[in-house]
Design an enzyme around this catalytic site. Structure first.
Site, PDB file in Angstrom:
ATOM      1  N   GLY A  60       0.783  -1.237   0.000  1.00  0.00           N
ATOM      2  CA  GLY A  60       0.000   0.000   0.000  1.00  0.00           C
ATOM      3  C   GLY A  60       0.806   1.275   0.000  1.00  0.00           C
ATOM      4  N   GLY A  61       2.151   1.164  -0.050  1.00  0.00           N
ATOM      5  CA  GLY A  61       2.988   2.360  -0.136  1.00  0.00           C
ATOM      6  C   GLY A  61       2.824   3.275   1.053  1.00  0.00           C
TER       7      GLY A  61
ATOM      8  N   ARG B  95       7.035  -2.756   2.428  1.00  0.00           N
ATOM      9  CA  ARG B  95       8.416  -2.971   2.860  1.00  0.00           C
ATOM     10  C   ARG B  95       8.733  -2.068   4.051  1.00  0.00           C
ATOM     11  NH1 ARG B  95      11.371  -0.783  -1.408  1.00  0.00           N
ATOM     12  NH2 ARG B  95       9.427   0.081  -2.221  1.00  0.00           N
TER      13      ARG B  95
ATOM     14  N   HIS C 196       0.619  -7.652 -10.998  1.00  0.00           N
ATOM     15  CA  HIS C 196       1.193  -7.524 -12.346  1.00  0.00           C
ATOM     16  C   HIS C 196       2.713  -7.352 -12.311  1.00  0.00           C
ATOM     17  CE1 HIS C 196       0.998  -2.815 -12.847  1.00  0.00           C
ATOM     18  NE2 HIS C 196       1.528  -3.165 -11.694  1.00  0.00           N
TER      19      HIS C 196
END
Length: 357
Positions: A202-203, A225, A262
């Site tokens: 989700g950044g 991350r 993707h």
């Protein structure tokens, strides 16, 4: 009788030449797009409050008068490509040509709610765009991604080691999320009945914040991350967790994967989906994985939409990822142990896929 070469008429050959030249020089399209963003031309026109003439633009940009003709050339070309509208305006009893914003260039106005300028800056940075000069070398490398060949490391490792470009990448993803969020505002059905959700990859939480605003009783975890989320602060119904989606995913009713799968091979996607299946609730319709991705459908999509999807498929191949057809999605879901799925249109080229364990 008209002459022919290889069985083709000269007119057909010249059409082929025109197509060939169009693609030989297609990189100029991208560089002109980068040019208008770097010079803040959409903002200049927006702040001007009305269509702007080339002489007015040259004056604001403070470029040498010797380059005024070049500014006009690029503006004319970008208008031809749909980024500006050429209009006639009356000034002091004289009619002049001026340029107005279009729907595309309005998306490049920095500071606006929907702004894709960070995407332009990130993708057209030589770090990314320059990698495509290595396509020939990449195609002969059995395991390396294109970016592995060009950058010397996996793309995600490169981001960890290059904070400046990492910020550019995160800003680009956040800007793209705003576009998807525009669609999500009118797509409530996928989140109905869900009390908690994990936004995997989700950044910085752009999508999660929109979901939380739309559904204030929904608890949302942004999972990415550790280096992405380590300095981010949550709210009452929004929290940040660092980790590795290949190892485990935080528990919740539902999991959101927006433009994540993707990026990865089929084998990697199966692993991610299996971890998501372990994380979601087994409580009826509440437990599901919500995927926002492209679904390639060459038979039903408009030609332009198909072109965008196939272009993105080539782009994702350079990460060893891919865009997928419904049959390819279905195969992945079955192999990951899911029992059913539903695909709903979301935007012009993205779909919302609900997958049930």
């Amino acid at each position: 009788m008209a002459s022919s070469i290889n069985g083709r008429k000269p007119s057909e050959i010249f059409q082929g030449q025109a197509l060939l030249y169009r693609h030989i020089y297609a990189f100029i399209d991208s560089m002109c797009l980068k040019w208008i963003v770097e010079l803040d031309i959409p903002n200049i026109i927006h702040n001007h409050g009305k269509p702007i003439t080339v002489s007015e633009l040259v004056s604001i940009l403070k470029v040498p008068q010797t380059k005024a003709g070049n500014v006009q050339r690029i503006m004319r070309y970008m208008a031809h490509n749909g980024f500006f509208e050429r209009v006639r305006i009356q000034e002091e009893q004289e009619e002049n040509e001026a340029y107005a914003l279009t729907a595309a260039s309005e998306l490049l106005v920095k500071g606006s709610e929907l702004c894709l300028a960070p995407m332009v800056e990130c993708v057209l940075d030589p770090t990314l765009s320059g990698s495509y000069h290595q396509l020939k070398k990449w195609i002969y490398e059995e395991d390396l991604t294109l970016f592995g060949v060009s950058l010397g490391s996996h793309f995600w490792e490169f981001l960890n080691e290059n904070p400046e470009y990492n910020k550019s990448f995160n800003d680009a993803m956040a800007s793209d999320s705003q576009m998807i969020n525009l669609a999500l505002r009118d797509c409530n059905s996928g989140f109905e009945g869900v009390e908690s959700i994990v936004d995997v990859g989700g950044g910085i939480g752009t999508t999660a914040k929109i979901i939380c605003d739309t559904f204030p009783n929904l608890k949302c975890i942004v999972f990415d991350r550790p280096k992405v989320v380590e300095n981010l602060s949550g709210t009452n119904n929004l929290s940040y967790v660092g980790g590795d989606m290949f190892q485990s995913v935080p528990k919740a009713d539902a999991v959101l994967l927006k433009w994540i799968l993707h990026n990865w091979t089929d084998n990697d996607c199966r692993r991610i989906l299996e971890k998501c299946k372990e994380a979601v609730s087994s409580d009826g319709e509440k437990g599901k994985v919500i995927i926002i991705e492209m679904v390639i459908n060459e038979n039903q999509d408009e030609h332009e939409i198909t072109g965008t999807k196939l272009l993105m498929d080539v782009n994702m191949a350079c990460l060893n990822g891919k865009e997928r057809s419904e049959e390819e999605w279905k195969k992945l879901f079955i192999e990951a142990g899911f029992r059913d799925y539903k695909i709903s249109p979301l935007t012009g080229f993205l779909s919302l896929i609900e997958v049930y364990p």
